[in-house]
Scaffold this active site. Structure first.
Site, PDB file in Angstrom:
ATOM      1  CE  LYS A   1      -3.224  -2.342   3.122  1.00  0.00           C
ATOM      2  NZ  LYS A   1      -3.698  -2.374   4.527  1.00  0.00           N
ATOM      3  N   GLY A   2       2.109   1.099   0.465  1.00  0.00           N
ATOM      4  CA  GLY A   2       2.955   2.234   0.795  1.00  0.00           C
ATOM      5  C   GLY A   2       3.171   3.261  -0.297  1.00  0.00           C
TER       6      GLY A   2
ATOM      7  CE  LYS B   1      14.635   2.963   6.198  1.00  0.00           C
ATOM      8  NZ  LYS B   1      14.245   2.230   7.418  1.00  0.00           N
TER       9      LYS B   1
ATOM     10  CG  ASP C   1       6.847   2.324   0.788  1.00  0.00           C
ATOM     11  OD1 ASP C   1       7.618   1.450   0.328  1.00  0.00           O
ATOM     12  OD2 ASP C   1       6.121   2.116   1.779  1.00  0.00           O
TER      13      ASP C   1
ATOM     14  CG  ASP D   1      14.746  -1.349   5.004  1.00  0.00           C
ATOM     15  OD1 ASP D   1      15.616  -0.556   5.389  1.00  0.00           O
ATOM     16  OD2 ASP D   1      14.253  -2.204   5.754  1.00  0.00           O
TER      17      ASP D   1
ATOM     18  NE  ARG E   1      -0.717   2.087   4.901  1.00  0.00           N
ATOM     19  CZ  ARG E   1       0.307   1.273   4.660  1.00  0.00           C
ATOM     20  NH1 ARG E   1       1.358   1.727   4.021  1.00  0.00           N
ATOM     21  NH2 ARG E   1       0.273   0.022   5.041  1.00  0.00           N
TER      22      ARG E   1
ATOM     23  CG  PHE F   1      10.322   2.670  11.261  1.00  0.00           C
ATOM     24  CD1 PHE F   1      10.381   1.585  10.399  1.00  0.00           C
ATOM     25  CD2 PHE F   1       9.083   3.179  11.603  1.00  0.00           C
ATOM     26  CE1 PHE F   1       9.231   1.012   9.890  1.00  0.00           C
ATOM     27  CE2 PHE F   1       7.919   2.610  11.100  1.00  0.00           C
ATOM     28  CZ  PHE F   1       7.998   1.530  10.245  1.00  0.00           C
TER      29      PHE F   1
ATOM     30  CG  ASP G   1       2.450   0.919   7.569  1.00  0.00           C
ATOM     31  OD1 ASP G   1       3.369   0.722   6.737  1.00  0.00           O
ATOM     32  OD2 ASP G   1       2.028   0.037   8.323  1.00  0.00           O
TER      33      ASP G   1
HETATM   34  P1  5GP Z   1      12.674  -4.256   1.661  1.00  0.00           P
HETATM   35  O1  5GP Z   1      13.428  -3.294   0.790  1.00  0.00           O
HETATM   36  O2  5GP Z   1      13.361  -4.478   2.977  1.00  0.00           O
HETATM   37  O3  5GP Z   1      12.309  -5.536   0.984  1.00  0.00           O
HETATM   38  O4  5GP Z   1      11.282  -3.701   2.057  1.00  0.00           O
HETATM   39  C1  5GP Z   1      10.888  -2.435   1.888  1.00  0.00           C
HETATM   40  C2  5GP Z   1       9.545  -2.304   2.577  1.00  0.00           C
HETATM   41  O5  5GP Z   1       9.713  -2.311   4.003  1.00  0.00           O
HETATM   42  C3  5GP Z   1       8.930  -0.977   2.233  1.00  0.00           C
HETATM   43  O6  5GP Z   1       8.100  -1.071   1.098  1.00  0.00           O
HETATM   44  C4  5GP Z   1       8.192  -0.637   3.493  1.00  0.00           C
HETATM   45  O7  5GP Z   1       6.898  -1.195   3.443  1.00  0.00           O
HETATM   46  C5  5GP Z   1       8.965  -1.305   4.611  1.00  0.00           C
HETATM   47  N1  5GP Z   1       9.898  -0.343   5.254  1.00  0.00           N
HETATM   48  C6  5GP Z   1      11.241  -0.353   5.216  1.00  0.00           C
HETATM   49  N2  5GP Z   1      11.764   0.689   5.899  1.00  0.00           N
HETATM   50  C7  5GP Z   1      10.713   1.377   6.368  1.00  0.00           C
HETATM   51  C8  5GP Z   1      10.598   2.592   7.154  1.00  0.00           C
HETATM   52  O8  5GP Z   1      11.554   3.268   7.566  1.00  0.00           O
HETATM   53  N3  5GP Z   1       9.334   2.989   7.444  1.00  0.00           N
HETATM   54  C9  5GP Z   1       8.230   2.309   7.026  1.00  0.00           C
HETATM   55  N4  5GP Z   1       7.043   2.795   7.381  1.00  0.00           N
HETATM   56  N5  5GP Z   1       8.295   1.178   6.282  1.00  0.00           N
HETATM   57  C10 5GP Z   1       9.527   0.724   5.966  1.00  0.00           C
HETATM   58 MG    MG Z   2       6.051  -1.439   1.045  1.00  0.00          MG
END
Ligand code: 5GP
Ligand code: MG
Length: 190
Positions: free
Chosen positions: A42-43, A130, A99, A102, A164, A151, A158
């Site tokens: 949803k982000g 990040k 969004d 990470d 959000r 975070f 969210d």
């Molecule tokens: P990754 O890159 O670890 O597979 O996942 C990314 C997802 O983790 C993003 O789409 C988000 O939903 C969540 N996420 C990672 N870091 C953050 C953060 O600092 N804040 C929020 N709200 N969600 C995060």
């Molecule tokens: Mg996400």
């Protein structure tokens, strides 16, 4: 809700300026060819809706919903909750929009899933990045802002399903994480 924010990282004006810049890069790449913006739910819904309105060339819009389960290994498993139809993927040029990047597992797995289903080209665009948290070798083709390892919430992002709708990006006060009520509800991700 605003009282739960310790510090604003990007306000509305900064966000829209950053998106204008990325929208120009995206427009330059796709001008003259058909493409589809695939918003990762949803982000990314807030970011994607501001981004597409700054891209003045034809595009289609699709949505995907996935959760990645990091198991400490390289890839992480991806569960697809909602996926575009084959018709929306095969032979198409796709721009995946999320969004935040990470660990990179979600975007790396999604890009692979779309390529495996016959997309002609897959590019990626993230609102926040990040780079210090990466667990897989992956970089987005376009990113609006880089952030430190903390975070963040707001502008689509969210915590336990909330925040959000904040029009800015901020860091939550540490007390919020330790509040019992926040422990129920949605987990991170999605
Ligand atoms: P990754 O890159 O670890 O597979 O996942 C990314 C997802 O983790 C993003 O789409 C988000 O939903 C969540 N996420 C990672 N870091 C953050 C953060 O600092 N804040 C929020 N709200 N969600 C995060
Ligand atoms: Mg996400």
């Amino acid at each position: 809700m605003n009282d739960d924010i310790e510090r604003i990282l990007f306000n509305e004006e900064q966000i829209l300026d950053g998106i204008d810049r990325v929208a120009r890069e995206v427009t330059a790449h796709y001008r003259g060819s058909k493409f589809t913006v695939v918003s990762v739910l949803k982000g990314s819904c807030v970011f994607a809706s501001d981004l597409i309105r700054r891209i003045p060339i034809p595009l289609e819009l699709a949505f995907v919903s996935a959760s990645s389960y990091g198991d400490g290994t390289e890839s992480g498993r991806l569960e697809l909750n909602f996926f575009p139809t084959d018709h929306e993927i095969r032979g198409r040029r796709l721009l995946l929009v999320d969004d935040i990047l990470d660990t990179g597992k979600t975007m790396a797995s999604l890009a692979e899933a779309f390529r495996a289903r016959g997309a002609e080209e897959v590019r990626t665009c993230v609102f926040l990045d990040k780079p210090g948290r990466r667990a897989v070798a992956f970089d987005a083709d376009y990113r609006v802002f880089q952030v430190e390892n903390l975070f963040v919430v707001g502008y689509g992002l969210d915590y336990a399903g909330e925040y959000r709708n904040l029009p800015f990006v901020g860091a939550l006060r540490p007390e919020v994480y330790s509040r019992p009520a926040a422990a129920s509800g949605e987990t991170l991700g999605a």
